[in-house]
Design a protein around this motif. Structure first.
Motif, PDB file in Angstrom:
ATOM      1  N   TYR A   6      -4.190 -51.237   6.111  1.00 46.52           N
ATOM      2  CA  TYR A   6      -2.796 -50.866   6.333  1.00 46.52           C
ATOM      3  C   TYR A   6      -2.744 -49.371   6.592  1.00 46.52           C
ATOM      4  CZ  TYR A   6      -0.775 -55.336   4.780  1.00 46.52           C
ATOM      5  OH  TYR A   6      -0.412 -56.658   4.686  1.00 46.52           O
ATOM      6  N   THR A   7      -2.025 -48.970   7.638  1.00 45.49           N
ATOM      7  CA  THR A   7      -1.914 -47.559   7.999  1.00 45.49           C
ATOM      8  C   THR A   7      -0.526 -47.045   7.652  1.00 45.49           C
ATOM      9  OG1 THR A   7      -3.478 -47.882   9.823  1.00 45.49           O
ATOM     10  CG2 THR A   7      -2.137 -45.886   9.864  1.00 45.49           C
ATOM     11  N   TYR A   8      -0.484 -45.934   6.938  1.00 47.36           N
ATOM     12  CA  TYR A   8       0.782 -45.302   6.543  1.00 47.36           C
ATOM     13  C   TYR A   8       0.721 -43.815   6.914  1.00 47.36           C
ATOM     14  CZ  TYR A   8       1.036 -49.441   3.513  1.00 47.36           C
ATOM     15  OH  TYR A   8       1.031 -50.731   3.031  1.00 47.36           O
ATOM     16  N   ARG A   9       1.884 -43.264   7.119  1.00 52.42           N
ATOM     17  CA  ARG A   9       1.949 -41.826   7.345  1.00 52.42           C
ATOM     18  C   ARG A   9       2.244 -41.125   6.031  1.00 52.42           C
ATOM     19  NH1 ARG A   9       5.321 -38.363  11.968  1.00 52.42           N
ATOM     20  NH2 ARG A   9       4.495 -36.329  11.314  1.00 52.42           N
ATOM     21  N   ILE A  10       1.584 -39.990   5.809  1.00 50.25           N
ATOM     22  CA  ILE A  10       1.789 -39.194   4.607  1.00 50.25           C
ATOM     23  C   ILE A  10       2.318 -37.823   5.014  1.00 50.25           C
ATOM     24  CG2 ILE A  10       0.048 -40.407   3.254  1.00 50.25           C
ATOM     25  CD1 ILE A  10      -1.892 -38.138   3.837  1.00 50.25           C
ATOM     26  N   ARG A 174      -3.738 -32.357  16.184  1.00 47.78           N
ATOM     27  CA  ARG A 174      -4.292 -31.062  15.780  1.00 47.78           C
ATOM     28  C   ARG A 174      -3.870 -30.680  14.366  1.00 47.78           C
ATOM     29  NH1 ARG A 174      -6.534 -28.325  20.095  1.00 47.78           N
ATOM     30  NH2 ARG A 174      -6.454 -26.353  18.971  1.00 47.78           N
ATOM     31  N   GLY A 175      -3.916 -31.648  13.469  1.00 48.49           N
ATOM     32  CA  GLY A 175      -3.662 -31.372  12.063  1.00 48.49           C
ATOM     33  C   GLY A 175      -2.212 -31.216  11.679  1.00 48.49           C
ATOM     34  N   THR A 176      -1.281 -31.636  12.549  1.00 54.00           N
ATOM     35  CA  THR A 176       0.148 -31.544  12.214  1.00 54.00           C
ATOM     36  C   THR A 176       0.710 -32.874  11.721  1.00 54.00           C
ATOM     37  OG1 THR A 176       0.772 -31.994  14.512  1.00 54.00           O
ATOM     38  CG2 THR A 176       0.487 -29.691  13.872  1.00 54.00           C
ATOM     39  N   GLN A 177      -0.002 -33.965  11.936  1.00 54.02           N
ATOM     40  CA  GLN A 177       0.414 -35.266  11.437  1.00 54.02           C
ATOM     41  C   GLN A 177      -0.750 -35.880  10.669  1.00 54.02           C
ATOM     42  OE1 GLN A 177       2.086 -37.893  14.390  1.00 54.02           O
ATOM     43  NE2 GLN A 177       3.402 -36.302  15.273  1.00 54.02           N
ATOM     44  N   TRP A 178      -0.430 -36.456   9.509  1.00 57.93           N
ATOM     45  CA  TRP A 178      -1.462 -36.998   8.631  1.00 57.93           C
ATOM     46  C   TRP A 178      -1.155 -38.459   8.322  1.00 57.93           C
ATOM     47  CZ3 TRP A 178      -5.685 -34.043   7.443  1.00 57.93           C
ATOM     48  CH2 TRP A 178      -5.575 -32.677   7.710  1.00 57.93           C
ATOM     49  N   TYR A 179      -2.211 -39.260   8.284  1.00 55.73           N
ATOM     50  CA  TYR A 179      -2.088 -40.688   8.006  1.00 55.73           C
ATOM     51  C   TYR A 179      -3.172 -41.090   7.009  1.00 55.73           C
ATOM     52  CZ  TYR A 179       0.733 -40.771  12.285  1.00 55.73           C
ATOM     53  OH  TYR A 179       1.687 -40.523  13.237  1.00 55.73           O
ATOM     54  N   VAL A 180      -2.937 -42.210   6.345  1.00 58.20           N
ATOM     55  CA  VAL A 180      -3.954 -42.813   5.488  1.00 58.20           C
ATOM     56  C   VAL A 180      -4.130 -44.267   5.907  1.00 58.20           C
ATOM     57  CG1 VAL A 180      -3.670 -41.317   3.482  1.00 58.20           C
ATOM     58  CG2 VAL A 180      -2.207 -43.316   3.716  1.00 58.20           C
ATOM     59  N   VAL A 181      -5.375 -44.685   5.995  1.00 59.13           N
ATOM     60  CA  VAL A 181      -5.707 -46.090   6.258  1.00 59.13           C
ATOM     61  C   VAL A 181      -6.171 -46.674   4.930  1.00 59.13           C
ATOM     62  CG1 VAL A 181      -7.132 -47.687   7.571  1.00 59.13           C
ATOM     63  CG2 VAL A 181      -6.336 -45.568   8.628  1.00 59.13           C
ATOM     64  N   VAL A 182      -5.330 -47.501   4.343  1.00 57.38           N
ATOM     65  CA  VAL A 182      -5.596 -48.081   3.024  1.00 57.38           C
ATOM     66  C   VAL A 182      -6.286 -49.418   3.227  1.00 57.38           C
ATOM     67  CG1 VAL A 182      -4.582 -48.821   0.836  1.00 57.38           C
ATOM     68  CG2 VAL A 182      -3.563 -46.911   2.105  1.00 57.38           C
ATOM     69  N   THR A 183      -7.503 -49.540   2.726  1.00 58.08           N
ATOM     70  CA  THR A 183      -8.241 -50.797   2.792  1.00 58.08           C
ATOM     71  C   THR A 183      -7.968 -51.586   1.526  1.00 58.08           C
ATOM     72  OG1 THR A 183      -9.980 -49.763   4.120  1.00 58.08           O
ATOM     73  CG2 THR A 183     -10.518 -51.839   3.037  1.00 58.08           C
ATOM     74  N   ILE A 184      -7.401 -52.772   1.687  1.00 61.15           N
ATOM     75  CA  ILE A 184      -7.073 -53.630   0.554  1.00 61.15           C
ATOM     76  C   ILE A 184      -7.903 -54.908   0.644  1.00 61.15           C
ATOM     77  CG2 ILE A 184      -4.746 -52.724   0.290  1.00 61.15           C
ATOM     78  CD1 ILE A 184      -3.694 -55.082   1.845  1.00 61.15           C
TER      79      ILE A 184
END
Length: 421
Positions: A6-10, A174-184
């Motif tokens: 699941y991909t979320y923006r942080i 270029r480092g202005t948007q961050w995301y996390v890919v959560v592996t469940i």
């Protein structure tokens, strides 16, 4: 064992963003140092037994073992004493960086080409937290080790019965948007989707993005070309700035944001198209395209813009998620074969209509190719014995009974005619 991503923006604050960027600069250094050890060990085994090079030679003892993943991982505590800045990065993040190098090395050994390369500045876009004792997601924040609580846009909750296995932090624009890919993952097992219900074949192209064997088609949005003028303007502005200045960095961010917007529009179109197909049928057959070869021809710009490979991957995922059977067939000659009598009808790319001189069957070129994809998919299903294993809830595959008659029990001239699909 079922595993999903699941991909979320942080939304990290300024201090957290500075820390994340610092980690993305440290990880390539660890990667390159480990790769240097690997290359030096290999180079020391290249010299001849009876002579050495007059210029330089790698002098490593003959009994020195190969710098494997476990050896280099165990050397990380010693490296932290020599390079104190490594201690600021989470230990398991550094271990996964070493693991990333050796995964690349093992892939190189397996295929015989593609030796690992040194990573340049800014080439690392992500790092991984491989395990968590407790669920790091608490409400609308995610707890990242040594980073702290980071706000997260939890637009889709974690399903019940799943636990967080690992978290990958991604840097975009270029480092202005961050995301996390959560592996469940969960202990449940999901059986393979059986062949059932209504079947169609799809043909991908540039004139029409998608054509089905049921006469429907989908026009191809030109994502890159529709925004190329805006992108060219931003790139021209960026080229006029002094390289390395703050204005240059701002201009580069605008260019990266435009590329990100184009990619998001393309992915959104692919997902919506895949869901529309799954709404209509229960079995989908598609061509197993040589995507890499398509990006090297005269129409490479249009093929890259259409992103056929991404569409097929997303369609396969959507079909699995929604219980639709998906399979790929051999693409060779689908547009050069008549789906009615299987006669070879050669035609160039400029010919957009299929007209068989043998049986007189006439239709659009892409629809004829889609019908051939469906025919080959049904033949594969019957030959592999997948048909006939349906459950009580399944419906008969439309066209299978007629396919057996159409094949004519070995009749060479295919006089049985076109199947009723």
């Amino acid at each position: 064992m079922l595993t999903m991503n699941y991909t979320y923006r942080i939304y990290p604050n300024v201090v957290q963003q500075t820390e994340l960027r610092s980690w993305l600069e440290t990880c390539p250094g660890v990667y390159n140092y480990a790769l240097r050890e690997l290359k030096d060990w290999i180079a020391s085994r290249k010299c001849s037994v009876d002579r050495c090079s007059l210029e330089k030679e790698y002098i490593i003892p003959a009994d020195e073992p190969f710098p494997s993943y476990h050896r280099q991982q165990n050397n990380l505590p010693k490296a932290k004493k020599q390079f104190p800045h490594l201690g600021k990065v989470h230990s398991q993040v550094l271990q996964t960086t070493i693991r990333r190098l050796h995964d690349t090395w093992e892939a190189f050994v397996k295929r015989g080409y593609g030796f690992p390369r040194f990573k340049k500045f800014g080439q690392f876009k992500s790092f991984v937290f491989p395990q968590f004792k407790n669920n790091p997601i608490n409400g609308f924040t995610i707890n990242l080790p040594k980073i702290g609580e980071v706000p997260i846009d939890l637009h889709r909750p974690i399903p019940d019965g799943f636990k967080v296995k690992q978290v990958r932090v991604l840097s975009r624009v270029r480092g202005t948007q961050w995301y996390v890919v959560v592996t469940i993952e969960s202990d449940i097992s999901v059986p393979d989707v059986p062949v059932h219900g209504r079947a169609i074949g799809i043909d991908l192209g540039l004139e029409r993005f998608l054509t089905t064997s049921e006469r429907s088609f989908q026009e191809r949005p030109q994502f890159f070309k529709s925004m190329q003028s805006q992108l060219k303007l931003l790139q021209r502005r960026a080229a006029r700035k002094q390289k390395g200045s703050q204005n240059w960095e701002k201009a580069q961010i605008e260019v990266a944001r435009m590329h990100h917007r184009i990619a998001n529009r393309r992915r959104d179109f692919h997902l919506k198209t895949a869901h529309q197909l799954c709404d209509r049928v229960q079995t989908i057959f598609a061509e197993d395209l040589n995507v890499k070869g398509l990006t090297r021809g005269m129409l490479r710009t249009d093929c890259v813009d259409a992103a056929f490979g991404q569409f097929l991957s997303l369609t396969e995922w959507v079909c699995w998620k929604r219980g639709v059977y998906f399979a790929k067939v051999n693409p060779n000659g689908t547009s050069q074969t008549c789906p009615s009598c299987l006669a070879t009808v050669s035609k160039g790319l400029e010919v957009r209509e299929h007209h068989c001189p043998e049986c007189g069957y006439r239709t659009h070129r892409d629809r004829a190719a889609a019908e051939m994809v469906l025919d080959r998919g049904l033949e594969n299903v019957v030959s592999q014995g997948l048909w006939g294993t349906e459950t009580a809830c399944q419906v008969g595959l439309s066209g299978v009974d007629d396919l057996d008659k159409w094949r004519g029990a070995g009749t060479p001239n295919r006089e049985a005619g076109k199947p009723a699909l």
